[in-house]
Scaffold this motif. Structure first.
Motif: not given
Length: 293
Positions: A26-41
């Motif tokens: 669940k955590s991976i799915n929650q952070w996936r979009k953030v990682a893809i955008k590459a704006k927040d490490p």
């Protein structure tokens, strides 16, 4: 903490494993979009943590797991983690040495390298293979396909608390043995010790609801201190390798003041952290574990 007081207390070993893996997926799915955008490490960082927690859980709960799928899953998760690790290492490198607005040839080269690393992260996280891996893992857990049909292990005849006692005790002893003479550990050995500390911390957090809240938090705080110091030492090791690799590609950088200052700062930080680590290991090795109280 990811696992609160009501998570797995007074339950079975099987339920604990299922709960832990579903939380991390669940955590991976929650952070996936953030990682893809590459704006927040933080996106890449949190996915890396969840991947490591899942791999730790697969190792800790190995006695009850159908090994065929778990071995394949572990290999695939490790491959994914390698892509994320490259991006994270460069994030840390930039933060440590080029966080200000000062422009330099080295900074431009590092940022370019980081951008390429994040493109690989984006490609990975948007790929059909990655999403299939997450979906199949979730299905594997929810349908109970992970369970061994024939269980032969003495620990499984005991309660979850007994299972945790044996597991945490063995993992703690590994760290204590290595921590008796930290001055004898080279960078490779320190990195292995860092992995041992991570696994113990994650496993302790898996079972956090089984123990006295004050004692378990104090124990985890000591582990965090060890992990931070070992992480800083490892970061220095990685940063130096990254820096020297950049210098090989552009020999003019050897002569710049910025380049010399970066190498000097890395060496000073590493020595300071190693001295701090010796004190923290001494404290940890002589402290009482919550499950022994």
């Amino acid at each position: 903490m990811k696992y609160n007081k009501s998570s797995i207390s007074n339950t079975t070993i099987e339920y604990a494993f299922r709960h832990i893996l579903l939380q991390e997926l669940k955590s991976i799915n929650q952070w996936r979009k953030v990682a893809i955008k590459a704006k927040d490490p933080e996106g890449v960082h949190q996915i890396r943590i969840s991947l490591r927690r899942i791999r730790t859980a697969l190792q800790v709960f190995k006695p009850i797991i159908n090994t065929k799928f778990s071995q394949t899953l572990t290999k695939k998760l490790k491959t994914c983690a390698t892509v994320l690790d490259d991006a994270r290492d460069l994030d840390v490198y930039i933060l440590m040495h080029f966080a200000d607005d000062t422009e330099s040839t080295i900074k431009s080269a590092v940022i370019s390298k980081r951008n390429k690393a994040y493109l690989r992260v984006k490609k990975l996280l948007k790929s059909k293979q990655f999403n299939k891996l997450i979906r199949s893992s979730k299905k594997w857990v929810k349908t109970g396909q992970w369970q061994k049909r024939v269980i032969r292990h003495k620990k499984l005849n005991n309660s979850l608390k007994s299972f945790a006692f044996d597991t945490l005790g063995a993992m703690t002893n590994v760290i204590i043995i290595k921590g008796l003479h930290p001055e004898q550990l080279d960078d490779v050995a320190l990195h292995k010790l860092r992995i041992d500390c991570k696994k113990l911390r994650y496993t302790t957090e898996f079972f956090i609801s089984l123990y006295d809240e004050t004692m378990i938090k104090a124990f985890i705080d000591k582990l965090k201190q060890l992990q931070d110091s070992l992480g800083d030492i490892h970061d220095c090791f990685i940063q130096k390798k990254l820096h020297l690799r950049l210098l090989q590609k552009n020999k003019k950088m050897h002569l710049t003041l910025v380049s010399q200052q970066v190498l000097l700062q890395i060496d000073r930080t590493a020595e300071s952290k190693k001295s701090q680590l010796c004190k923290e290991l001494a404290t940890f090795c002589h402290s009482e574990s919550p499950w022994q109280a």
